[in-house]
Design a protein around this motif. Structure first.
Motif, PDB file in Angstrom:
ATOM      1  N   TYR A 132       0.838  -1.354   0.122  1.00 38.11           N
ATOM      2  CA  TYR A 132       0.102  -0.273   0.196  1.00 38.11           C
ATOM      3  C   TYR A 132       0.827   1.072   0.067  1.00 38.11           C
ATOM      4  O   TYR A 132       0.107   2.406   0.238  1.00 38.11           O
ATOM      5  CB  TYR A 132      -1.036  -0.694   1.347  1.00 38.11           C
ATOM      6  CG  TYR A 132      -0.594  -0.863   2.871  1.00 38.11           C
ATOM      7  CD1 TYR A 132       0.468   0.707   3.051  1.00 38.11           C
ATOM      8  CD2 TYR A 132      -0.479  -1.077   2.742  1.00 38.11           C
ATOM      9  CE1 TYR A 132       0.660   1.074   4.370  1.00 38.11           C
ATOM     10  CE2 TYR A 132       0.403  -1.539   4.593  1.00 38.11           C
ATOM     11  CZ  TYR A 132       1.282  -0.379   5.406  1.00 38.11           C
ATOM     12  OH  TYR A 132       1.211  -0.193   6.414  1.00 38.11           O
ATOM     13  N   GLY A 133       2.153   0.745   0.041  1.00 35.28           N
ATOM     14  CA  GLY A 133       3.256   2.630   0.729  1.00 35.28           C
ATOM     15  C   GLY A 133       3.232   2.462  -1.206  1.00 35.28           C
ATOM     16  O   GLY A 133       3.742   3.930  -1.640  1.00 35.28           O
ATOM     17  N   SER A 134       3.480   1.789  -1.985  1.00 35.77           N
ATOM     18  CA  SER A 134       4.100   1.818  -3.325  1.00 35.77           C
ATOM     19  C   SER A 134       3.100   3.056  -4.101  1.00 35.77           C
ATOM     20  O   SER A 134       1.568   2.302  -4.355  1.00 35.77           O
ATOM     21  CB  SER A 134       4.260   0.231  -4.332  1.00 35.77           C
ATOM     22  OG  SER A 134       3.180  -0.056  -4.277  1.00 35.77           O
ATOM     23  N   GLY A 135       3.831   3.740  -5.416  1.00 35.06           N
ATOM     24  CA  GLY A 135       2.163   4.692  -5.977  1.00 35.06           C
ATOM     25  C   GLY A 135       3.318   5.623  -6.428  1.00 35.06           C
ATOM     26  O   GLY A 135       4.290   5.742  -6.613  1.00 35.06           O
ATOM     27  N   PRO A 183      -1.507   4.648  -6.290  1.00 32.69           N
ATOM     28  CA  PRO A 183      -1.867   3.249  -5.925  1.00 32.69           C
ATOM     29  C   PRO A 183      -0.998   2.528  -7.064  1.00 32.69           C
ATOM     30  O   PRO A 183      -1.820   2.771  -7.774  1.00 32.69           O
ATOM     31  CB  PRO A 183      -2.705   2.972  -4.664  1.00 32.69           C
ATOM     32  CG  PRO A 183      -4.075   3.488  -5.260  1.00 32.69           C
ATOM     33  CD  PRO A 183      -3.508   4.832  -5.468  1.00 32.69           C
ATOM     34  N   GLU A 184      -0.229   1.980  -6.435  1.00 36.74           N
ATOM     35  CA  GLU A 184       0.700   1.394  -7.679  1.00 36.74           C
ATOM     36  C   GLU A 184      -0.358  -0.289  -7.462  1.00 36.74           C
ATOM     37  O   GLU A 184       0.338  -0.690  -6.282  1.00 36.74           O
ATOM     38  CB  GLU A 184       1.761   0.809  -7.790  1.00 36.74           C
ATOM     39  CG  GLU A 184       1.947  -0.411  -8.766  1.00 36.74           C
ATOM     40  CD  GLU A 184       1.992  -0.351 -10.413  1.00 36.74           C
ATOM     41  OE1 GLU A 184       1.427  -1.213 -10.917  1.00 36.74           O
ATOM     42  OE2 GLU A 184       1.906   0.785 -10.819  1.00 36.74           O
ATOM     43  N   ASN A 197     -10.186   1.465   5.539  1.00 41.95           N
ATOM     44  CA  ASN A 197     -11.725   1.705   5.227  1.00 41.95           C
ATOM     45  C   ASN A 197     -10.753   1.957   3.293  1.00 41.95           C
ATOM     46  O   ASN A 197     -12.367   1.079   2.325  1.00 41.95           O
ATOM     47  CB  ASN A 197     -12.667   2.600   5.455  1.00 41.95           C
ATOM     48  CG  ASN A 197     -13.027   1.708   6.971  1.00 41.95           C
ATOM     49  OD1 ASN A 197     -13.066   0.122   6.968  1.00 41.95           O
ATOM     50  ND2 ASN A 197     -13.148   2.139   7.882  1.00 41.95           N
ATOM     51  N   LYS A 198     -10.591   2.843   3.067  1.00 40.29           N
ATOM     52  CA  LYS A 198      -9.877   3.624   1.589  1.00 40.29           C
ATOM     53  C   LYS A 198      -9.414   2.104   0.442  1.00 40.29           C
ATOM     54  O   LYS A 198      -9.993   2.261  -0.441  1.00 40.29           O
ATOM     55  CB  LYS A 198      -9.086   4.706   1.868  1.00 40.29           C
ATOM     56  CG  LYS A 198      -8.849   4.953   0.694  1.00 40.29           C
ATOM     57  CD  LYS A 198     -10.070   6.225   0.540  1.00 40.29           C
ATOM     58  CE  LYS A 198     -10.426   6.834  -0.815  1.00 40.29           C
ATOM     59  NZ  LYS A 198     -11.293   8.146  -0.839  1.00 40.29           N
ATOM     60  N   LEU A 199      -8.980   0.600   1.529  1.00 41.62           N
ATOM     61  CA  LEU A 199      -8.036   0.514   0.801  1.00 41.62           C
ATOM     62  C   LEU A 199      -9.790  -0.742   0.580  1.00 41.62           C
ATOM     63  O   LEU A 199      -9.525  -1.105  -1.065  1.00 41.62           O
ATOM     64  CB  LEU A 199      -7.430  -0.989   1.493  1.00 41.62           C
ATOM     65  CG  LEU A 199      -5.834   0.018   1.815  1.00 41.62           C
ATOM     66  CD1 LEU A 199      -5.554  -1.317   2.286  1.00 41.62           C
ATOM     67  CD2 LEU A 199      -5.268   0.467   0.756  1.00 41.62           C
ATOM     68  N   LEU A 200     -10.651  -0.623   1.264  1.00 45.13           N
ATOM     69  CA  LEU A 200     -11.710  -2.353   0.794  1.00 45.13           C
ATOM     70  C   LEU A 200     -12.733  -0.855  -0.097  1.00 45.13           C
ATOM     71  O   LEU A 200     -13.164  -1.548  -1.158  1.00 45.13           O
ATOM     72  CB  LEU A 200     -12.973  -1.928   1.687  1.00 45.13           C
ATOM     73  CG  LEU A 200     -12.557  -3.068   2.838  1.00 45.13           C
ATOM     74  CD1 LEU A 200     -12.896  -2.236   4.356  1.00 45.13           C
ATOM     75  CD2 LEU A 200     -12.187  -4.119   2.695  1.00 45.13           C
ATOM     76  N   GLU A 201     -13.065   0.852  -0.455  1.00 49.13           N
ATOM     77  CA  GLU A 201     -13.331   1.181  -1.205  1.00 49.13           C
ATOM     78  C   GLU A 201     -13.265   0.765  -2.801  1.00 49.13           C
ATOM     79  O   GLU A 201     -13.345   0.942  -3.912  1.00 49.13           O
ATOM     80  CB  GLU A 201     -13.687   2.670  -1.182  1.00 49.13           C
ATOM     81  CG  GLU A 201     -14.316   3.118   0.457  1.00 49.13           C
ATOM     82  CD  GLU A 201     -14.202   3.681   1.189  1.00 49.13           C
ATOM     83  OE1 GLU A 201     -13.426   5.432  -0.045  1.00 49.13           O
ATOM     84  OE2 GLU A 201     -15.603   4.587   1.615  1.00 49.13           O
ATOM     85  N   ASN A 202     -11.867   1.031  -2.661  1.00 57.64           N
ATOM     86  CA  ASN A 202     -11.163   1.544  -3.973  1.00 57.64           C
ATOM     87  C   ASN A 202     -10.528  -0.469  -4.594  1.00 57.64           C
ATOM     88  O   ASN A 202      -9.706  -1.117  -5.718  1.00 57.64           O
ATOM     89  CB  ASN A 202      -9.634   2.033  -3.743  1.00 57.64           C
ATOM     90  CG  ASN A 202      -9.152   3.545  -3.230  1.00 57.64           C
ATOM     91  OD1 ASN A 202     -10.667   3.898  -3.396  1.00 57.64           O
ATOM     92  ND2 ASN A 202      -8.861   3.405  -2.782  1.00 57.64           N
ATOM     93  N   ASP A 203     -11.172  -1.190  -3.601  1.00 58.62           N
ATOM     94  CA  ASP A 203     -11.181  -3.095  -4.377  1.00 58.62           C
ATOM     95  C   ASP A 203     -10.006  -3.177  -4.283  1.00 58.62           C
ATOM     96  O   ASP A 203      -9.031  -4.292  -4.992  1.00 58.62           O
ATOM     97  CB  ASP A 203     -11.905  -3.800  -5.772  1.00 58.62           C
ATOM     98  CG  ASP A 203     -13.586  -2.647  -5.593  1.00 58.62           C
ATOM     99  OD1 ASP A 203     -14.169  -2.829  -4.279  1.00 58.62           O
ATOM    100  OD2 ASP A 203     -13.846  -1.970  -6.417  1.00 58.62           O
ATOM    101  N   ILE A 204      -8.966  -2.563  -3.611  1.00 61.88           N
ATOM    102  CA  ILE A 204      -7.628  -2.970  -3.508  1.00 61.88           C
ATOM    103  C   ILE A 204      -7.153  -4.114  -2.955  1.00 61.88           C
ATOM    104  O   ILE A 204      -6.340  -5.241  -3.384  1.00 61.88           O
ATOM    105  CB  ILE A 204      -6.852  -1.871  -3.175  1.00 61.88           C
ATOM    106  CG1 ILE A 204      -6.821  -0.792  -3.820  1.00 61.88           C
ATOM    107  CG2 ILE A 204      -4.928  -2.600  -2.475  1.00 61.88           C
ATOM    108  CD1 ILE A 204      -6.106   0.269  -3.595  1.00 61.88           C
ATOM    109  N   VAL A 205      -7.909  -4.805  -1.857  1.00 60.61           N
ATOM    110  CA  VAL A 205      -8.191  -5.846  -1.233  1.00 60.61           C
ATOM    111  C   VAL A 205     -10.226  -6.514  -0.360  1.00 60.61           C
ATOM    112  O   VAL A 205     -10.563  -4.564  -0.452  1.00 60.61           O
ATOM    113  CB  VAL A 205      -7.055  -5.472   0.372  1.00 60.61           C
ATOM    114  CG1 VAL A 205      -5.667  -5.607   0.092  1.00 60.61           C
ATOM    115  CG2 VAL A 205      -8.024  -4.460   1.088  1.00 60.61           C
ATOM    116  N   ASP A 206      -9.734  -7.028  -0.175  1.00 68.14           N
ATOM    117  CA  ASP A 206     -11.399  -7.536   0.527  1.00 68.14           C
ATOM    118  C   ASP A 206     -11.903  -7.671   1.290  1.00 68.14           C
ATOM    119  O   ASP A 206     -10.577  -7.043   2.384  1.00 68.14           O
ATOM    120  CB  ASP A 206     -11.347  -8.479  -0.565  1.00 68.14           C
ATOM    121  CG  ASP A 206     -11.077 -10.169  -0.181  1.00 68.14           C
ATOM    122  OD1 ASP A 206     -11.078  -9.997   1.595  1.00 68.14           O
ATOM    123  OD2 ASP A 206     -10.530 -10.796  -0.984  1.00 68.14           O
TER     124      ASP A 206
END
Length: 200
Positions: free
Chosen positions: A103-106, A119-120, A185-194
């Protein structure tokens, strides 16, 4: 390989009773070695090391050193893991990452006079063969009693804790520890993780 000392102490207790210091004048960290016998009669030598610093950078440096200096075939990192509060996941459960998202790359960009990291969405996958062995172990009929007996044997079973469940799901990690629920929660919203993803 562990990030923090309190994780390292528990890892050594869980694996073996006898660890010997491994002398290496070139290593700026403590190394320990032990041997264990598997259920099939094989002897495995294990080298244990603690980074004493959380984050991907320190772990990458130490892992690279271990690979090049000892020519080891496999590195396993154990430790505490934070997770989303979802049904079926309890404190003390075991988590195996089938993939990891950094989550820190991008790319740092400016949007409406505010800086943000774009994010990448690239994931690193767990070894297919190793993941298969994990899943085969989880499917064993007496897995619950095996876990209970082993945790009790090494005095790692807390009184209030039931037999831990094992969760195999995607994970997320980075160079900094996240204690911000909005960020997760932002990770969830961006569909990066489930919703079954854990954050290292």
């Amino acid at each position: 390989l562990c990030a923090l000392d309190k994780e390292f102490v528990q890892m050594k207790k869980a694996i073996a009773a006898n660890w010997s210091p491994l002398e290496d004048a070139n290593a700026p960290f403590e190394l320990y070695s032990t041997q264990v016998r598997t259920e099939y009669g094989h002897t495995i030598r294990i080298i244990g090391c603690c980074c004493n610093v959380a984050g991907m950078q320190s772990t990458s440096v130490v892992a690279s050193y271990l690979y090049s200096h000892f020519s080891i075939p496999l590195i396993i990192m154990t430790g505490f893991c934070a997770g989303f509060n979802v049904d079926g996941v309890n404190y003390g459960d075991l988590f195996i990452a089938e993939s990891e998202y950094d989550y820190g790359s991008g790319k740092l960009v400016k949007n409406d006079d505010a800086q943000k990291v774009k994010p990448e969405p690239r994931q690193i996958l767990c070894s297919y063969s190793l993941l298969g062995k994990f899943r085969s172990f989880i499917r064993e009929e007496d897995i619950a009693s095996k876990l209970y007996n082993e945790l009790k044997r090494v005095n790692l079973l807390m009184d209030e804790m039931s037999v831990p469940s094992i969760h195999v799901a995607p994970g997320a990690c980075g160079s900094y520890v996240v204690g911000d629920e909005d960020f997760m929660n932002k990770l969830l919203e961006n569909d990066i993780v489930d919703a079954n993803t854990f954050n290292r």
